[in-house]
Write a protein that holds these residues in place. Structure first.
Motif, PDB file in Angstrom:
ATOM      1  N   CYS A 102      -4.661   8.545  -6.241  1.00 57.46           N
ATOM      2  CA  CYS A 102      -3.329   8.470  -5.639  1.00 57.46           C
ATOM      3  C   CYS A 102      -2.911   9.817  -5.063  1.00 57.46           C
ATOM      4  O   CYS A 102      -2.354   9.889  -3.956  1.00 57.46           O
ATOM      5  N   ALA A 103      -3.178  10.887  -5.812  1.00 59.81           N
ATOM      6  CA  ALA A 103      -2.774  12.217  -5.358  1.00 59.81           C
ATOM      7  C   ALA A 103      -3.475  12.597  -4.056  1.00 59.81           C
ATOM      8  O   ALA A 103      -2.843  13.090  -3.111  1.00 59.81           O
ATOM      9  N   VAL A 104      -4.773  12.356  -3.993  1.00 57.11           N
ATOM     10  CA  VAL A 104      -5.532  12.694  -2.786  1.00 57.11           C
ATOM     11  C   VAL A 104      -5.078  11.832  -1.615  1.00 57.11           C
ATOM     12  O   VAL A 104      -4.927  12.317  -0.484  1.00 57.11           O
ATOM     13  N   SER A 105      -4.850  10.554  -1.872  1.00 56.75           N
ATOM     14  CA  SER A 105      -4.468   9.630  -0.797  1.00 56.75           C
ATOM     15  C   SER A 105      -3.131   9.997  -0.172  1.00 56.75           C
ATOM     16  O   SER A 105      -2.916   9.760   1.024  1.00 56.75           O
ATOM     17  N   ALA A 143       5.741  11.409   8.465  1.00 56.41           N
ATOM     18  CA  ALA A 143       5.476  11.537   7.026  1.00 56.41           C
ATOM     19  C   ALA A 143       5.803  10.266   6.270  1.00 56.41           C
ATOM     20  O   ALA A 143       5.089   9.864   5.346  1.00 56.41           O
ATOM     21  N   ILE A 144       6.888   9.614   6.654  1.00 51.15           N
ATOM     22  CA  ILE A 144       7.297   8.411   5.937  1.00 51.15           C
ATOM     23  C   ILE A 144       6.266   7.298   6.097  1.00 51.15           C
ATOM     24  O   ILE A 144       6.014   6.522   5.171  1.00 51.15           O
ATOM     25  N   PHE A 145       5.630   7.212   7.251  1.00 47.48           N
ATOM     26  CA  PHE A 145       4.648   6.154   7.499  1.00 47.48           C
ATOM     27  C   PHE A 145       3.340   6.422   6.755  1.00 47.48           C
ATOM     28  O   PHE A 145       2.770   5.503   6.155  1.00 47.48           O
ATOM     29  N   VAL A 146       2.872   7.673   6.771  1.00 45.19           N
ATOM     30  CA  VAL A 146       1.618   7.956   6.061  1.00 45.19           C
ATOM     31  C   VAL A 146       1.830   7.908   4.560  1.00 45.19           C
ATOM     32  O   VAL A 146       0.913   7.561   3.806  1.00 45.19           O
ATOM     33  N   SER A 147       3.044   8.241   4.094  1.00 43.91           N
ATOM     34  CA  SER A 147       3.312   8.197   2.647  1.00 43.91           C
ATOM     35  C   SER A 147       3.231   6.774   2.126  1.00 43.91           C
ATOM     36  O   SER A 147       2.567   6.497   1.121  1.00 43.91           O
ATOM     37  N   PHE A 148       3.912   5.863   2.815  1.00 37.91           N
ATOM     38  CA  PHE A 148       3.885   4.479   2.360  1.00 37.91           C
ATOM     39  C   PHE A 148       2.522   3.838   2.592  1.00 37.91           C
ATOM     40  O   PHE A 148       2.095   2.983   1.813  1.00 37.91           O
ATOM     41  N   GLY A 149       1.842   4.216   3.642  1.00 41.10           N
ATOM     42  CA  GLY A 149       0.477   3.718   3.831  1.00 41.10           C
ATOM     43  C   GLY A 149      -0.435   4.150   2.704  1.00 41.10           C
ATOM     44  O   GLY A 149      -1.297   3.394   2.250  1.00 41.10           O
ATOM     45  N   ALA A 150      -0.215   5.378   2.211  1.00 37.78           N
ATOM     46  CA  ALA A 150      -1.036   5.899   1.117  1.00 37.78           C
ATOM     47  C   ALA A 150      -0.762   5.197  -0.197  1.00 37.78           C
ATOM     48  O   ALA A 150      -1.584   5.273  -1.124  1.00 37.78           O
ATOM     49  N   PHE A 151       0.361   4.499  -0.303  1.00 41.31           N
ATOM     50  CA  PHE A 151       0.640   3.747  -1.530  1.00 41.31           C
ATOM     51  C   PHE A 151      -0.389   2.644  -1.766  1.00 41.31           C
ATOM     52  O   PHE A 151      -0.440   2.063  -2.851  1.00 41.31           O
ATOM     53  N   THR A 152      -1.203   2.362  -0.776  1.00 36.37           N
ATOM     54  CA  THR A 152      -2.296   1.396  -0.948  1.00 36.37           C
ATOM     55  C   THR A 152      -3.185   1.780  -2.119  1.00 36.37           C
ATOM     56  O   THR A 152      -3.709   0.918  -2.836  1.00 36.37           O
ATOM     57  N   SER A 153      -3.344   3.081  -2.339  1.00 36.83           N
ATOM     58  CA  SER A 153      -4.255   3.547  -3.388  1.00 36.83           C
ATOM     59  C   SER A 153      -3.739   3.254  -4.783  1.00 36.83           C
ATOM     60  O   SER A 153      -4.486   3.366  -5.764  1.00 36.83           O
ATOM     61  N   ILE A 154      -2.474   2.883  -4.909  1.00 40.19           N
ATOM     62  CA  ILE A 154      -1.919   2.595  -6.232  1.00 40.19           C
ATOM     63  C   ILE A 154      -2.484   1.305  -6.806  1.00 40.19           C
ATOM     64  O   ILE A 154      -2.563   1.129  -8.023  1.00 40.19           O
TER      65      ILE A 154
END
Length: 298
Positions: free
Chosen positions: A33-36, A53-64
Motif C-alpha cells: 500500500c505504501a509503495v502504491s 494527486a487526488i486521482f492517483v491517490s484513489f487509484g492507488a487504493f486498489t492495492s488495499i
C-alpha cells in the motif's frame, strides 16, 4: 470461542472494537500500500501536477484489496476494485463539472454520493471483496466532485489508469522477487453466495445509502449555523486539499481543521447510530417469542 460467546458476539459487537487479532503478514500488505501510494504521488509532484494527486491517490487504493490472497485471487479482486474506482472517479469528475458541488448543488452531491455508497457496497458484497463496503468509493466520488478546479478530463483519467496499473503490478511483484511466495496465476474460483448471504449484501447496501445520505444531509443543514464549508467530509479527505492547493483558490487551513473535526464527528455519530440500530432490533427480537405476532388485548 464457545457457542454462547459466538452468539453473544453476534448480538453485541462492541467488545471487538477493543481487541486486535494476531498478525498475518500485515507488514507485506502495508508495504504494498505504501509503495502504491508513494510512487504515483512523487511522480505527479515532480511533474508539477499536484492537481492530479487526488486521482492517483484513489487509484492507488486498489492495492488495499486482496491483501493475503493468492496472486490469481488478488489480481482478480484488484482488477474489480480498480475498475470500480475508475468508474467512480470518472463519475465524480463529470459530476463536479456538471455542478454537483457544495457551492452549487449540495443536495445533488449528497444524493449522488449516497447512491454511489449503496451501489458500490452491493457490488463489493456480491464480488466478495475485502475490505468490504464502499468506504473508499464514497471518499473518491465526493472528494473528486468537490474539487473546485478540475484538471483536464483526459489527464485525470490517464493518471487514474496508470495509478491503478501500478498498484496491480505491485500486487504481483512478489511473484518476480520471491520464488517461495510465488503462486500460480490459474483461473480463480469463488464459492457462490447463499441466498441468505445475498440478502445480507442488499441490506448492508441499504444501510450505506441511509448512513451516507443522513450524514451528508445533517452536515449540509448544520453547515451554515456551525460555519462548516466541506460537508462531503461527513460522508469524510487530504486529497481534496491537495487538489485545491494546486489551483488559484485560497486555502484556509484553520477552517479546514475545524471542518474536518466537526464533520468527522457528525459522520461518526451517524455511522454508530446506523450500526447500533440493527443491534437493538436483534436484541428486541431475541426477547420476543414471536415478534411477528402482534399481541392484542381481549
Amino acid at each position: 470461542m464457545s457457542t454462547a460467546r459466538s452468539r453473544l458476539a453476534e448480538i453485541n459487537p462492541s467488545p471487538s472494537m477493543f481487541t486486535m487479532g494476531p498478525a498475518n503478514h500485515d507488514h507485506e500488505a502495508a508495504a504494498r500500500c505504501a509503495v502504491s501510494v508513494f510512487v504515483p504521488l512523487m511522480v505527479v509532484l515532480l511533474m508539477d501536477r499536484i492537481d492530479l494527486a487526488i486521482f492517483v491517490s484513489f487509484g492507488a487504493f486498489t492495492s488495499i484489496y486482496g491483501r493475503n490472497l493468492l496472486h490469481a485471487d488478488r489480481l482478480r479482486m484488484q482488477l474489480r476494485a480498480g475498475g470500480m474506482m475508475l468508474v467512480v472517479l470518472t463519475l465524480g469528475t463529470l459530476g463536479g463539472r456538471a455542478g454537483f458541488t457544495e457551492a452549487e448543488m449540495p443536495w445533488a452531491l449528497v444524493s449522488a454520493t449516497a447512491l454511489v455508497a449503496g451501489i458500490c457496497s452491493v457490488l463489493a458484497g456480491l464480488w466478495q471483496m475485502r475490505p468490504a463496503g464502499s468506504l473508499f468509493q464514497i471518499f473518491g466520488f465526493a472528494a473528486v466532485a468537490s474539487v473546485p478546479t478540475q484538471p483536464p478530463l483526459l489527464d485525470a483519467l490517464v493518471a487514474t489508469v496508470l495509478s491503478i496499473g501500478f498498484s496491480l503490478a505491485v500486487g504481483l511483484s512478489s511473484r518476480m522477487f520471491s520464488a517461495k511466495a510465488r503462486t500460480p496465476l490459474s483461473r480463480p474460483t469463488l464459492a457462490p453466495l447463499t441466498r441468505l448471504q445475498k440478502q445480507v449484501v442488499w441490506v448492508e447496501g441499504s444501510w450505506y445509502v441511509i448512513a451516507a445520505g443522513l450524514a451528508g444531509s445533517l452536515a449540509t443543514l448544520l453547515g451554515p449555523a456551525l460555519g462548516m464549508q466541506h460537508s462531503q467530509w461527513a460522508m469524510a479527505l487530504l486529497s481534496t486539499v491537495l487538489a485545491t492547493s494546486a489551483g488559484a483558490t485560497h486555502v484556509d487551513y484553520g477552517q479546514l481543521l475545524y471542518d474536518r473535526a466537526l464533520e468527522t464527528i457528525i459522520g461518526a455519530l451517524v455511522g454508530m447510530a446506523c450500526v447500533m440500530t440493527p443491534r437493538a432490533w436483534r436484541r428486541w427480537a431475541k426477547k420476543s417469542a414471536d415478534p411477528a405476532v402482534v399481541q392484542r388485548e381481549p
